[in-house]
Design a protein around this motif. Structure first.
Motif, PDB file in Angstrom:
ATOM      1  N   LYS A   1       5.402 -32.756  37.501  1.00 38.34           N
ATOM      2  CA  LYS A   1       5.434 -32.227  36.140  1.00 38.34           C
ATOM      3  C   LYS A   1       5.473 -33.375  35.134  1.00 38.34           C
ATOM      4  O   LYS A   1       4.645 -33.459  34.250  1.00 38.34           O
ATOM      5  CB  LYS A   1       6.648 -31.316  35.954  1.00 38.34           C
TER       6      LYS A   1
ATOM      7  N   THR B   1       9.802 -35.350  37.820  1.00 38.05           N
ATOM      8  CA  THR B   1      10.252 -33.965  37.801  1.00 38.05           C
ATOM      9  C   THR B   1       9.114 -33.144  38.389  1.00 38.05           C
ATOM     10  O   THR B   1       7.958 -33.570  38.382  1.00 38.05           O
ATOM     11  CB  THR B   1      10.597 -33.483  36.379  1.00 38.05           C
TER      12      THR B   1
ATOM     13  N   PRO C   1       8.891 -25.011  36.086  1.00 40.55           N
ATOM     14  CA  PRO C   1       9.595 -26.212  36.538  1.00 40.55           C
ATOM     15  C   PRO C   1      10.557 -25.883  37.677  1.00 40.55           C
ATOM     16  O   PRO C   1      11.146 -24.801  37.714  1.00 40.55           O
ATOM     17  CB  PRO C   1      10.363 -26.671  35.303  1.00 40.55           C
ATOM     18  N   LEU C   2      10.713 -26.839  38.590  1.00 46.39           N
ATOM     19  CA  LEU C   2      11.673 -26.696  39.682  1.00 46.39           C
ATOM     20  C   LEU C   2      12.983 -27.376  39.302  1.00 46.39           C
ATOM     21  O   LEU C   2      13.005 -28.255  38.446  1.00 46.39           O
ATOM     22  CB  LEU C   2      11.112 -27.320  40.959  1.00 46.39           C
ATOM     23  N   LYS C   3      14.061 -26.989  39.990  1.00 43.13           N
ATOM     24  CA  LYS C   3      15.348 -27.628  39.753  1.00 43.13           C
ATOM     25  C   LYS C   3      15.506 -28.890  40.591  1.00 43.13           C
ATOM     26  O   LYS C   3      16.512 -29.575  40.498  1.00 43.13           O
ATOM     27  CB  LYS C   3      16.488 -26.648  40.059  1.00 43.13           C
ATOM     28  N   GLN C   4      14.523 -29.175  41.421  1.00 45.58           N
ATOM     29  CA  GLN C   4      14.555 -30.372  42.251  1.00 45.58           C
ATOM     30  C   GLN C   4      13.515 -31.376  41.758  1.00 45.58           C
ATOM     31  O   GLN C   4      12.466 -30.992  41.234  1.00 45.58           O
ATOM     32  CB  GLN C   4      14.280 -30.020  43.706  1.00 45.58           C
ATOM     33  N   SER C   5      13.833 -32.654  41.959  1.00 44.55           N
ATOM     34  CA  SER C   5      12.934 -33.737  41.559  1.00 44.55           C
ATOM     35  C   SER C   5      12.722 -34.682  42.724  1.00 44.55           C
ATOM     36  O   SER C   5      13.353 -34.558  43.770  1.00 44.55           O
ATOM     37  CB  SER C   5      13.534 -34.499  40.369  1.00 44.55           C
TER      38      SER C   5
ATOM     39  N   GLU D   1      15.732 -34.022  45.407  1.00 41.73           N
ATOM     40  CA  GLU D   1      17.117 -34.038  44.937  1.00 41.73           C
ATOM     41  C   GLU D   1      17.222 -33.249  43.636  1.00 41.73           C
ATOM     42  O   GLU D   1      16.199 -33.013  42.969  1.00 41.73           O
ATOM     43  CB  GLU D   1      17.588 -35.475  44.713  1.00 41.73           C
ATOM     44  N   PRO D   2      18.434 -32.854  43.239  1.00 40.60           N
ATOM     45  CA  PRO D   2      18.575 -32.131  41.967  1.00 40.60           C
ATOM     46  C   PRO D   2      18.029 -32.963  40.804  1.00 40.60           C
ATOM     47  O   PRO D   2      18.231 -34.177  40.758  1.00 40.60           O
ATOM     48  CB  PRO D   2      20.085 -31.925  41.845  1.00 40.60           C
ATOM     49  N   THR D   3      17.349 -32.303  39.882  1.00 41.29           N
ATOM     50  CA  THR D   3      16.759 -33.012  38.740  1.00 41.29           C
ATOM     51  C   THR D   3      17.807 -33.787  37.953  1.00 41.29           C
ATOM     52  O   THR D   3      17.562 -34.911  37.520  1.00 41.29           O
ATOM     53  CB  THR D   3      16.037 -32.000  37.821  1.00 41.29           C
ATOM     54  N   GLN D   4      18.992 -33.207  37.793  1.00 40.31           N
ATOM     55  CA  GLN D   4      20.032 -33.890  37.016  1.00 40.31           C
ATOM     56  C   GLN D   4      20.433 -35.210  37.673  1.00 40.31           C
ATOM     57  O   GLN D   4      20.739 -36.186  36.984  1.00 40.31           O
ATOM     58  CB  GLN D   4      21.251 -32.981  36.833  1.00 40.31           C
ATOM     59  N   THR D   5      20.403 -35.275  38.998  1.00 43.14           N
ATOM     60  CA  THR D   5      20.723 -36.527  39.699  1.00 43.14           C
ATOM     61  C   THR D   5      19.721 -37.612  39.336  1.00 43.14           C
ATOM     62  O   THR D   5      20.095 -38.756  39.060  1.00 43.14           O
ATOM     63  CB  THR D   5      20.719 -36.289  41.227  1.00 43.14           C
TER      64      THR D   5
END
Length: 196
Positions: free
Chosen positions: A27, A42, A52-56, A79-83
């Protein structure tokens, strides 16, 4: 061996496991280390209506960035996008979108507006994926107002929320095509380092 590519060539590229499973598409690109390196991507789902996915995907987990797909070992590397965003912020990444930003020299000259980012991509796992330049819509200062040109960047970048700062000498190394841009980047960086 490495190669140059525009960020716009990577977005929407499928992310595929080594087993051949198509798990996502790129993305956006997330920059790290002060904006000089790619931290990861992302992701969005595959298909016309996927969001969008919650994983990156961290760059360190990419097995290969090919001309048709981004290869990973398997889905466990996501991994989680926030990480990923936290890791970028901790390394000094701006976390912002540079497209549309004004490029200024350190002497205050407006060189143009960023329309794309140029990356140098290593071809092996663990290789670098660094920002080496911008494609900009040139201002009058470059004598080709309105055309798209490539401008090299130093190893480290200075960026605010609205402007990107480059040394004034960067305008002497402007290129008009990606094929010759690698030599311009090398010459510009050698000039910044000075005689050895």
């Amino acid at each position: 061996m490495s190669r140059l590519m525009r960020t716009s060539e990577i977005t929407k590229r499928p992310v595929v496991t080594m087993a051949g499973e198509d798990v996502a598409q790129v993305k956006d690109v997330v920059y790290a280390a002060g904006g000089g390196a790619v931290g990861g991507f992302t992701l969005a789902g595959r298909g016309l209506f996927s969001g969008p996915l919650k994983q990156s995907l961290a760059w360190s987990a990419v097995t290969a960035l090919g001309s048709d797909a981004v290869m990973i070992a398997d889905e466990s590397v996501l991994e989680p996008t926030q990480t990923l965003l936290d890791a970028s912020a901790a390394s000094g990444g701006s976390g912002g979108d540079v497209l549309g930003s004004q490029v200024l020299t350190d002497t205050g000259t407006d060189l143009g507006t960023v329309v794309d980012v140029v990356l140098e991509v290593g071809d092996t796992r663990g290789g670098a994926c660094d920002v080496v330049g911008y494609e900009i819509e040139a201002s009058e200062a470059l004598g080709t107002k309105g055309t798209k040109v490539l401008i090299p960047l130093p190893d480290t970048l200075a960026a605010s929320g609205q402007h990107l700062m480059v040394p004034a000498s960067a305008k002497d190394f402007v290129s008009h095509d990606l094929a010759g841009f690698g030599a311009s980047v090398a010459a510009f960086r050698a000039q910044l380092e000075g005689p050895k």
